[in-house]
Design a protein around this motif. Sequence first.
Motif, short mmCIF file in Angstrom:
data_model
loop_
_atom_site.label_atom_id
_atom_site.label_comp_id
_atom_site.label_asym_id
_atom_site.label_seq_id
_atom_site.Cartn_x
_atom_site.Cartn_y
_atom_site.Cartn_z
N TYR A 92 -2.86 10.14 -4.17
CA TYR A 92 -3.26 8.77 -4.61
C TYR A 92 -3.08 7.90 -3.19
N LYS A 125 -4.06 -2.37 -11.10
CA LYS A 125 -4.25 -2.11 -9.52
C LYS A 125 -3.05 -1.94 -9.06
N GLY A 126 -3.34 -0.85 -8.15
CA GLY A 126 -2.22 -0.28 -7.62
C GLY A 126 -1.37 0.92 -8.22
N TYR A 127 -1.41 0.68 -9.49
CA TYR A 127 -0.15 1.47 -10.46
C TYR A 127 -1.32 2.01 -11.48
N ARG A 138 0.76 -1.22 -0.03
CA ARG A 138 0.18 -0.02 -0.19
C ARG A 138 1.04 1.31 -0.06
N GLU A 176 -3.17 3.78 -3.10
CA GLU A 176 -3.39 2.71 -3.84
C GLU A 176 -2.90 1.41 -3.14
#
Length: 310
Positions: free
Chosen positions: A81, A124-126, A70, A83
């Motif tokens: 952000y 997802k996440g980036y 995270r 994420e």
Amino acid sequence: MPHTPVDPTGQQIHLTRGDVTAHIAQVGAALRGLTVDGTAVVTPYPEHTATPFGSGSVLVPWPNRIRDGRWAQTDPHGAEYDEQLALTEPKLDNAIHGLLRYTPYVIEQGEGSATLTATVVPQKGYPFALVTQVVYELTDDGIRVTHRLTNVGADAAPAGVGTHPFFFIEGVDPKELRLTLPASTWFEVDERLLPTGEKPVRDETDLRDGARLGDVDLDTAFGTLSRDADGLAGTTLESPDGQKVTIWQDESFDYLQVFTTDGYPGQEYAVAVEPMTMPPEAFNSGQGLRWIEPGDTWELSWGVAYGRAE
């Protein structure tokens, strides 16, 4: 129906220039072999096997670890952000070593050089898009590696670069090599190998004057690197008979990780010297984090040279 098993490291690239040869793997754009004047200096592993310990792989868009996968940051324009990345190191609940370690790059091979290209797609996440290139160029005494990251998305993208090559000197007991680092700080870590603070080097972490490789046990990030007149920081491995491997990194690479192991296949002891643009957890701390604006390209280099100590 007969079939040929897939090589987990993909297509193999072999480069030659004079007395220098290199072996590059398509997956992860990994440096898996380098020989200079008949002496191999990149630690080998068996053909047609998975890359051990990420050996030689390029680590983009971050090297090392992100706690719990995270991260939260505010970009230079005020966009916020928060994420969640996939936990790619489930044993320690971390996201580790970026998004391209197992990606087969597109290859363009020249004479004594090769350019490997891969794209980080929004995921997802980036939620950012980067076209990344890795250019391997043979030199008279080794290899130069140039990374180019181009933001092809609509928003500023956070990024870091690392690489994970292992080194030795063929015919020399790895434990007898002398390891010398240009670092005056190191990152203390917790049980999950995440940083708890950056501290001045001392005792076993002070390797500015060198130490026998067999006398150290490291999985350690270092910073505050001393540099030469050209702005290069150099880590060296030197044999008792004066053979010397220098891993150099330019001013974009402000950090390095050193990892030692007795579990590398076919080797009694092995060491990775990993140039990095940021330390562990930088997507949260912001230390060394680079924001690439849309349409911009970030270019940076490191390399390897082999010779005799003066």
